[in-house]
Write a protein that holds these residues in place. Structure first.
Motif, PDB file in Angstrom:
ATOM      1  N   GLY A  88     -30.254 -60.596 -30.671  1.00 31.57           N
ATOM      2  CA  GLY A  88     -29.219 -59.568 -30.807  1.00 31.57           C
ATOM      3  C   GLY A  88     -29.625 -58.245 -30.191  1.00 31.57           C
ATOM      4  O   GLY A  88     -28.824 -57.581 -29.526  1.00 31.57           O
ATOM      5  N   ILE A  91     -29.355 -58.436 -26.466  1.00 27.41           N
ATOM      6  CA  ILE A  91     -27.962 -58.314 -26.027  1.00 27.41           C
ATOM      7  C   ILE A  91     -27.507 -56.868 -26.092  1.00 27.41           C
ATOM      8  O   ILE A  91     -26.846 -56.361 -25.170  1.00 27.41           O
ATOM      9  CB  ILE A  91     -27.053 -59.227 -26.876  1.00 27.41           C
ATOM     10  CG1 ILE A  91     -27.342 -60.690 -26.565  1.00 27.41           C
ATOM     11  CG2 ILE A  91     -25.581 -58.914 -26.638  1.00 27.41           C
ATOM     12  CD1 ILE A  91     -26.661 -61.657 -27.497  1.00 27.41           C
ATOM     13  N   ALA A  94     -29.010 -55.001 -23.192  1.00 22.43           N
ATOM     14  CA  ALA A  94     -28.344 -55.344 -21.935  1.00 22.43           C
ATOM     15  C   ALA A  94     -26.982 -54.657 -21.831  1.00 22.43           C
ATOM     16  O   ALA A  94     -26.609 -54.160 -20.763  1.00 22.43           O
ATOM     17  CB  ALA A  94     -28.186 -56.855 -21.821  1.00 22.43           C
ATOM     18  N   ILE A  95     -26.251 -54.606 -22.925  1.00 25.42           N
ATOM     19  CA  ILE A  95     -24.959 -53.915 -22.920  1.00 25.42           C
ATOM     20  C   ILE A  95     -25.158 -52.423 -22.728  1.00 25.42           C
ATOM     21  O   ILE A  95     -24.412 -51.771 -21.994  1.00 25.42           O
ATOM     22  CB  ILE A  95     -24.184 -54.221 -24.218  1.00 25.42           C
ATOM     23  CG1 ILE A  95     -23.722 -55.671 -24.208  1.00 25.42           C
ATOM     24  CG2 ILE A  95     -22.998 -53.293 -24.389  1.00 25.42           C
ATOM     25  CD1 ILE A  95     -23.109 -56.127 -25.512  1.00 25.42           C
ATOM     26  N   LEU A 110     -17.739 -59.106 -21.756  1.00 19.06           N
ATOM     27  CA  LEU A 110     -19.141 -59.220 -21.387  1.00 19.06           C
ATOM     28  C   LEU A 110     -19.352 -59.076 -19.886  1.00 19.06           C
ATOM     29  O   LEU A 110     -20.473 -59.154 -19.430  1.00 19.06           O
ATOM     30  CB  LEU A 110     -19.701 -60.562 -21.872  1.00 19.06           C
ATOM     31  CG  LEU A 110     -19.855 -60.679 -23.379  1.00 19.06           C
ATOM     32  CD1 LEU A 110     -20.370 -62.065 -23.747  1.00 19.06           C
ATOM     33  CD2 LEU A 110     -20.787 -59.629 -23.922  1.00 19.06           C
TER      34      LEU A 110
END
Length: 112
Positions: A88, A91, A94-95, A110
């Motif tokens: 998590g 992620i 990365a976002i 995404l």
């Protein structure tokens, strides 16, 4: 040590542990539904997972036929939660690199 644990169990009934776990789970669910920051949502999910661990360990301690199964399941859940946090957080990072925000409302797809 076992005498101290038995004495502690005599003082705190099973319902006490379950009430604390229910309060922890409710706070975690409320935070996961209300908050918009992804990191805070992850912390709230972890709080809910720890509430479940508390109930497993409490039932394993109070039920004579459990044989420590609740504690074993709690250790397994902790390992899975650690992996969930790692994935998590990757992620979220990365976002953040692509969108420059960790606000859940602003991330609607995404695709970069």
């Amino acid at each position: 040590m076992q005498q101290f644990i038995d004495q502690l169990n005599a003082q705190i009934p099973l319902e006490g542990y379950l009430v604390v776990a229910a309060i922890m789970f409710a706070i975690g669910a409320w935070g996961a539904l209300i908050r918009r920051n992804a990191v805070v949502v992850f912390m709230c999910v972890e709080l809910m997972i720890n509430a479940v661990n508390l109930t497993l360990v409490a039932f394993a301690d109070f039920l004579p036929g459990a044989g420590g199964a609740g504690a074993g399941y709690a250790v397994l859940i902790i390992a899975i939660a650690a992996a969930e946090v790692a994935v998590g957080l990757a992620i979220v990072l990365a976002i953040f690199r692509t969108r420059r925000t960790v606000n859940i409302d602003e991330v609607d797809s995404l695709r970069g």
